[in-house]
Design a protein around this motif. Structure first.
Motif, PDB file in Angstrom:
ATOM      1  N   LYS A   3       3.970 -11.750   0.198  1.00 26.76           N
ATOM      2  CA  LYS A   3       5.443 -10.943   0.040  1.00 26.76           C
ATOM      3  C   LYS A   3       5.135  -9.934   1.265  1.00 26.76           C
ATOM      4  CE  LYS A   3       4.899  -8.877  -3.998  1.00 26.76           C
ATOM      5  NZ  LYS A   3       5.244  -8.313  -5.207  1.00 26.76           N
ATOM      6  N   ILE A   5       6.121  -6.025   1.682  1.00 24.88           N
ATOM      7  CA  ILE A   5       6.431  -4.670   0.955  1.00 24.88           C
ATOM      8  C   ILE A   5       6.746  -3.841   2.028  1.00 24.88           C
ATOM      9  CG2 ILE A   5       5.143  -2.842  -0.306  1.00 24.88           C
ATOM     10  CD1 ILE A   5       5.096  -5.773  -1.781  1.00 24.88           C
ATOM     11  N   ASP A  32      13.600  -5.430  -4.253  1.00 24.71           N
ATOM     12  CA  ASP A  32      12.783  -5.128  -5.468  1.00 24.71           C
ATOM     13  C   ASP A  32      11.163  -4.577  -4.745  1.00 24.71           C
ATOM     14  OD1 ASP A  32      14.524  -5.679  -7.327  1.00 24.71           O
ATOM     15  OD2 ASP A  32      13.723  -7.679  -7.902  1.00 24.71           O
ATOM     16  N   ASP A  33      10.946  -5.234  -3.465  1.00 29.08           N
ATOM     17  CA  ASP A  33       9.608  -4.899  -2.933  1.00 29.08           C
ATOM     18  C   ASP A  33       9.883  -3.539  -1.963  1.00 29.08           C
ATOM     19  OD1 ASP A  33       8.208  -6.764  -4.377  1.00 29.08           O
ATOM     20  OD2 ASP A  33       9.134  -8.209  -3.007  1.00 29.08           O
ATOM     21  N   TYR A  35      10.032   0.615  -1.162  1.00 28.01           N
ATOM     22  CA  TYR A  35       9.541   1.580  -1.914  1.00 28.01           C
ATOM     23  C   TYR A  35      10.225   2.768  -1.023  1.00 28.01           C
ATOM     24  CZ  TYR A  35       6.473  -1.292  -4.690  1.00 28.01           C
ATOM     25  OH  TYR A  35       5.987  -2.060  -5.545  1.00 28.01           O
ATOM     26  N   ALA A  53       3.381   1.488  -3.119  1.00 36.34           N
ATOM     27  CA  ALA A  53       3.490   0.348  -2.230  1.00 36.34           C
ATOM     28  C   ALA A  53       2.294  -0.157  -1.870  1.00 36.34           C
ATOM     29  CB  ALA A  53       4.266   0.793  -0.827  1.00 36.34           C
ATOM     30  N   ALA A  56       0.933  -2.229  -4.457  1.00 34.44           N
ATOM     31  CA  ALA A  56       1.693  -3.404  -4.770  1.00 34.44           C
ATOM     32  C   ALA A  56       1.141  -4.599  -3.709  1.00 34.44           C
ATOM     33  CB  ALA A  56       3.080  -3.257  -4.343  1.00 34.44           C
ATOM     34  N   ASP A  61      -0.390 -10.004   1.843  1.00 37.42           N
ATOM     35  CA  ASP A  61       0.839  -9.592   1.949  1.00 37.42           C
ATOM     36  C   ASP A  61       0.927  -8.482   3.271  1.00 37.42           C
ATOM     37  OD1 ASP A  61       1.525 -10.474  -0.347  1.00 37.42           O
ATOM     38  OD2 ASP A  61       1.109  -8.691  -1.610  1.00 37.42           O
TER      39      ASP A  61
END
Length: 193
Positions: A3, A5, A32-33, A35, A53, A56, A61
């Motif tokens: 992902k 972030i 949604d990802d 911050y 963050a 996550a 990532d």
């Protein structure tokens, strides 16, 4: 599944992170990802949503920011972040560096990140130096330094009214108090009531 972030930060509550968020979303970060920290200076090491963050991030990532100074301004803190990302197996992408990934796990990526971190800290120090220089020059010249105006006491207004009654120009007396003539008249009428 890897992902992106995203992290956006503004230093004061009055500033908006809209531009940063738009750029991060355009770079492929899902809403949604994303911050955000509002009213958090870059020099502060702990930022609540930045910490979220980082938490996550998983191996593979990538942390995405618009500019390097969104991460902070201390070279030491940024190098610690670089090491933390390396340990996690995560990457870093800074959009203002041509949009390419800065892979902090490679020697070249690590060097680039270190140089950019040092430049961000230097920029902060130069900015501080300029502010200090500007304030000292303005202070020597007797100029206004800005900021919140000092409150003028009723006693000072009464003394100013005596000066005006004694023949001093109201505009000059008001200027010496650091207020407009209209404000001086309004404050003096309020005392008379």
């Amino acid at each position: 599944m890897t992902k992106l972030i995203g992290y956006a930060r503004v230093s004061t509550r009055q500033q908006s992170s809209d531009r940063q968020e738009t750029d991060l979303l355009a770079a492929g970060v899902r809403r949604d990802d994303l911050y955000r920290d509002h009213g958090v200076p870059g020099a502060r090491a702990s930022r609540p949503n930045f910490d979220r963050a980082i938490d996550a991030l998983h191996a593979g990532d990538t942390l995405v920011v618009t500019t390097l100074d969104r991460l902070g301004r201390s070279t030491q803190n940024m190098l610690a972040l670089s090491e933390e990302l390396r340990v996690r197996g995560s990457g870093l992408r800074v959009l203002n560096l041509g949009g390419g990934d800065v892979d902090t796990s490679t020697p070249m990526g690590s060097m680039l990140f270190t140089i950019m971190a040092a430049l961000a800290q230097m920029e902060l120090e130069v900015k501080r130096e300029r502010v200090v220089d500007s304030v000292s020059k303005r202070r020597k010249a007797g100029m206004d330094l800005g900021g919140r105006r000092q409150s003028i006491s009723e006693s000072q207004i009464r003394n100013a009214v005596r000066l005006v009654d004694g023949g001093e120009p109201a505009a000059q007396v008001a200027r010496d108090l650091g207020m407009s003539r209209a404000t001086f008249y309004r404050r003096s009428r309020a005392l008379a009531d």
